[in-house]
Design a protein around this motif. Sequence first.
Motif, PDB file in Angstrom:
ATOM      1  N   THR A   1      14.216  61.379  37.519  1.00  0.00           N
ATOM      2  CA  THR A   1      15.480  61.106  38.210  1.00  0.00           C
ATOM      3  C   THR A   1      15.286  60.142  39.371  1.00  0.00           C
ATOM      4  OG1 THR A   1      17.314  62.108  39.435  1.00  0.00           O
ATOM      5  CG2 THR A   1      15.164  63.145  39.673  1.00  0.00           C
ATOM      6  N   THR A   2      16.322  59.383  39.642  1.00  0.00           N
ATOM      7  CA  THR A   2      16.332  58.498  40.829  1.00  0.00           C
ATOM      8  C   THR A   2      17.081  59.162  41.978  1.00  0.00           C
ATOM      9  OG1 THR A   2      18.324  57.406  40.000  1.00  0.00           O
ATOM     10  CG2 THR A   2      16.202  56.383  39.458  1.00  0.00           C
ATOM     11  N   LEU A   3      17.389  60.450  41.847  1.00  0.00           N
ATOM     12  CA  LEU A   3      18.086  61.172  42.924  1.00  0.00           C
ATOM     13  C   LEU A   3      17.084  61.527  44.025  1.00  0.00           C
ATOM     14  CD1 LEU A   3      20.370  63.576  40.841  1.00  0.00           C
ATOM     15  CD2 LEU A   3      21.009  61.452  41.975  1.00  0.00           C
ATOM     16  N   ASN A   4      16.699  60.517  44.802  1.00  0.00           N
ATOM     17  CA  ASN A   4      15.744  60.731  45.881  1.00  0.00           C
ATOM     18  C   ASN A   4      16.424  60.517  47.233  1.00  0.00           C
ATOM     19  OD1 ASN A   4      15.840  57.853  46.274  1.00  0.00           O
ATOM     20  ND2 ASN A   4      14.371  57.649  44.588  1.00  0.00           N
ATOM     21  N   ASP A   5      15.705  60.774  48.300  1.00  0.00           N
ATOM     22  CA  ASP A   5      16.284  60.659  49.640  1.00  0.00           C
ATOM     23  C   ASP A   5      16.726  59.232  49.954  1.00  0.00           C
ATOM     24  OD1 ASP A   5      15.889  63.311  49.975  1.00  0.00           O
ATOM     25  OD2 ASP A   5      14.312  63.154  51.501  1.00  0.00           O
ATOM     26  N   ARG A   6      15.990  58.279  49.443  1.00  0.00           N
ATOM     27  CA  ARG A   6      16.318  56.867  49.705  1.00  0.00           C
ATOM     28  C   ARG A   6      17.700  56.524  49.126  1.00  0.00           C
ATOM     29  NH1 ARG A   6      14.850  52.615  53.036  1.00  0.00           N
ATOM     30  NH2 ARG A   6      15.367  50.641  52.030  1.00  0.00           N
ATOM     31  N   ASN A   7      17.932  56.933  47.887  1.00  0.00           N
ATOM     32  CA  ASN A   7      19.220  56.640  47.271  1.00  0.00           C
ATOM     33  C   ASN A   7      20.341  57.474  47.871  1.00  0.00           C
ATOM     34  OD1 ASN A   7      18.530  54.574  45.501  1.00  0.00           O
ATOM     35  ND2 ASN A   7      17.791  55.998  43.936  1.00  0.00           N
ATOM     36  N   LEU A   8      20.047  58.692  48.307  1.00  0.00           N
ATOM     37  CA  LEU A   8      21.049  59.495  49.004  1.00  0.00           C
ATOM     38  C   LEU A   8      21.461  58.817  50.306  1.00  0.00           C
ATOM     39  CD1 LEU A   8      22.791  61.965  49.478  1.00  0.00           C
ATOM     40  CD2 LEU A   8      20.748  63.227  50.211  1.00  0.00           C
ATOM     41  N   LEU A   9      20.480  58.269  51.000  1.00  0.00           N
ATOM     42  CA  LEU A   9      20.769  57.552  52.241  1.00  0.00           C
ATOM     43  C   LEU A   9      21.662  56.343  51.970  1.00  0.00           C
ATOM     44  CD1 LEU A   9      20.167  57.386  55.293  1.00  0.00           C
ATOM     45  CD2 LEU A   9      18.160  55.999  54.738  1.00  0.00           C
ATOM     46  N   LYS A  10      21.417  55.647  50.866  1.00  0.00           N
ATOM     47  CA  LYS A  10      22.244  54.490  50.508  1.00  0.00           C
ATOM     48  C   LYS A  10      23.683  54.922  50.212  1.00  0.00           C
ATOM     49  CE  LYS A  10      22.995  50.163  49.467  1.00  0.00           C
ATOM     50  NZ  LYS A  10      24.446  50.262  49.164  1.00  0.00           N
TER      51      LYS A  10
ATOM     52  N   LYS B   1      17.370  68.657  37.761  1.00  0.00           N
ATOM     53  CA  LYS B   1      16.636  67.699  36.924  1.00  0.00           C
ATOM     54  C   LYS B   1      15.135  67.896  37.044  1.00  0.00           C
ATOM     55  CE  LYS B   1      20.204  64.097  36.875  1.00  0.00           C
ATOM     56  NZ  LYS B   1      20.421  64.142  35.419  1.00  0.00           N
ATOM     57  N   LEU B   2      14.659  68.121  38.263  1.00  0.00           N
ATOM     58  CA  LEU B   2      13.228  68.294  38.469  1.00  0.00           C
ATOM     59  C   LEU B   2      12.717  69.547  37.766  1.00  0.00           C
ATOM     60  CD1 LEU B   2      12.881  67.272  42.233  1.00  0.00           C
ATOM     61  CD2 LEU B   2      12.242  65.931  40.219  1.00  0.00           C
ATOM     62  N   LYS B   3      13.491  70.639  37.825  1.00  0.00           N
ATOM     63  CA  LYS B   3      13.095  71.879  37.154  1.00  0.00           C
ATOM     64  C   LYS B   3      13.058  71.705  35.641  1.00  0.00           C
ATOM     65  CE  LYS B   3      14.587  75.273  40.580  1.00  0.00           C
ATOM     66  NZ  LYS B   3      15.520  76.398  40.890  1.00  0.00           N
ATOM     67  N   ALA B   4      13.946  70.837  35.137  1.00  0.00           N
ATOM     68  CA  ALA B   4      13.999  70.602  33.691  1.00  0.00           C
ATOM     69  C   ALA B   4      12.984  69.552  33.247  1.00  0.00           C
ATOM     70  CB  ALA B   4      15.405  70.175  33.287  1.00  0.00           C
ATOM     71  N   GLY B   5      12.235  69.012  34.212  1.00  0.00           N
ATOM     72  CA  GLY B   5      11.242  68.001  33.884  1.00  0.00           C
ATOM     73  C   GLY B   5      11.837  66.652  33.544  1.00  0.00           C
ATOM     74  N   ILE B   6      13.059  66.402  34.028  1.00  0.00           N
ATOM     75  CA  ILE B   6      13.746  65.139  33.750  1.00  0.00           C
ATOM     76  C   ILE B   6      13.502  64.161  34.892  1.00  0.00           C
ATOM     77  CG2 ILE B   6      15.990  64.053  33.346  1.00  0.00           C
ATOM     78  CD1 ILE B   6      16.989  66.783  32.351  1.00  0.00           C
TER      79      ILE B   6
ATOM     80  N   ASP C   1      24.457  68.711  49.961  1.00  0.00           N
ATOM     81  CA  ASP C   1      24.107  69.906  49.190  1.00  0.00           C
ATOM     82  C   ASP C   1      24.202  69.642  47.693  1.00  0.00           C
ATOM     83  OD1 ASP C   1      23.842  71.246  51.568  1.00  0.00           O
ATOM     84  OD2 ASP C   1      25.755  72.305  51.441  1.00  0.00           O
ATOM     85  N   ALA C   2      25.339  69.055  47.272  1.00  0.00           N
ATOM     86  CA  ALA C   2      25.576  68.816  45.856  1.00  0.00           C
ATOM     87  C   ALA C   2      24.525  67.889  45.264  1.00  0.00           C
ATOM     88  CB  ALA C   2      26.981  68.239  45.653  1.00  0.00           C
ATOM     89  N   TYR C   3      24.145  66.869  46.015  1.00  0.00           N
ATOM     90  CA  TYR C   3      23.145  65.900  45.568  1.00  0.00           C
ATOM     91  C   TYR C   3      21.797  66.594  45.349  1.00  0.00           C
ATOM     92  CZ  TYR C   3      20.638  61.368  45.590  1.00  0.00           C
ATOM     93  OH  TYR C   3      19.885  60.265  45.270  1.00  0.00           O
ATOM     94  N   ILE C   4      21.396  67.422  46.318  1.00  0.00           N
ATOM     95  CA  ILE C   4      20.104  68.090  46.230  1.00  0.00           C
ATOM     96  C   ILE C   4      20.083  69.111  45.090  1.00  0.00           C
ATOM     97  CG2 ILE C   4      18.515  69.622  47.460  1.00  0.00           C
ATOM     98  CD1 ILE C   4      19.387  68.199  50.051  1.00  0.00           C
TER      99      ILE C   4
END
Length: 358
Positions: free
Chosen positions: A147-156, A140-145, A131-134
């Motif tokens: 980010t590498t916070l994607n599902d692949r890195n969450l899985l890692k 970041k996405l709403k702010a147009g920044i 939850d916290a990650y998402i």
Amino acid sequence: MGKNLLADKIQEEVGCYTNYLASLEGKPTDIRVITNISTSNIICSILIGHRFEYTDTEFQDLMNKLGTLASDHQNVSLVHFFMWLRHLPGDFFNAKKISVNMNAIMDRLNKFLVEKKRHIEDTNEVSTLIDAYIVERNKKLKAGISTTLNDRNLLKIMIDLFMAGTETTSTTIYWCILYMLHYPVVQNKVHKEIKSQIGTDRAPTIQDKPKLTYLNAVITETQRLASIVPLSVSHLCSEEVALGEYVLPKGTYIMPNLDSVLHDKTIWGEDAMSFRPERFIDNNGKLQVPEQFIPFGIGRRVCLGEALAKMELFLFLASMFQRFQFLPPSPSSVPELSYVSGIVLSPKHYEVRVVERK
């Protein structure tokens, strides 16, 4: 997540674990797998918000694959440094087996992610790491920044938590029980301390930790002597650095030898290779841990899970020694203090009788 919440989650799992040990009714049993599953459940609580029953076959399979992954790393490091070895026929270094198991683990963890992932608008809804990650990613996405916070890195991150947050803690518990089979006087002393400081009418809590000096010394000595990650983890020089007479170029791999400190006779005395918890207790009966005690590493890259591991080790072992006596399968068959090396140094599989105290 605050420490109190973590302690509550750990204590809940410890209760399930000790009830399972009681159900063994003192029969000789290898407790390694169940200990691994139990410590993994704590990671599951943090990641996805619930624990798994010990009889869950799918979760057991995941734990077996994680355990195999840890043990199979004994020889595969050669392939990392001499990459041409991967082209040899067969699978002498277990590299292909590790790859298959890793892919299976990633697939299972990805199912957890898909099952638990949800769109979150309100940060007050956060109750798990996923939850916290998402939430952070959405900000970041709403702010147009970018980010590498994607599902692949969450899985890692999930894999890192399972590997580092499960195997090390369960292996330390496994070592501690083996040492108690060899040092029954120490085990009796631990129980006596728990009985006098806490009693037997309630389970130990994290608030009891300052009261149990000898137990803390036993845990510390277990970590020192077992030294389950003797070469820590590989690091990389981010810039050229001078070390004594040597110059280490930028990009050099660094593998710190923790054994050279944790087993050094000039630090710990001539009995450095003996199990003696008293070395961590000063003349006033207080716990004394010197700076040379570095099982979690040292500096800015010290183990991220140190606080969690210390909390788990105390709560698990305090409850175990309060409720049970750990005995060898028979007085004449005390398991050897021998180990197998992989990602961690783990005792060879052994059986123990877990006898509930009256």
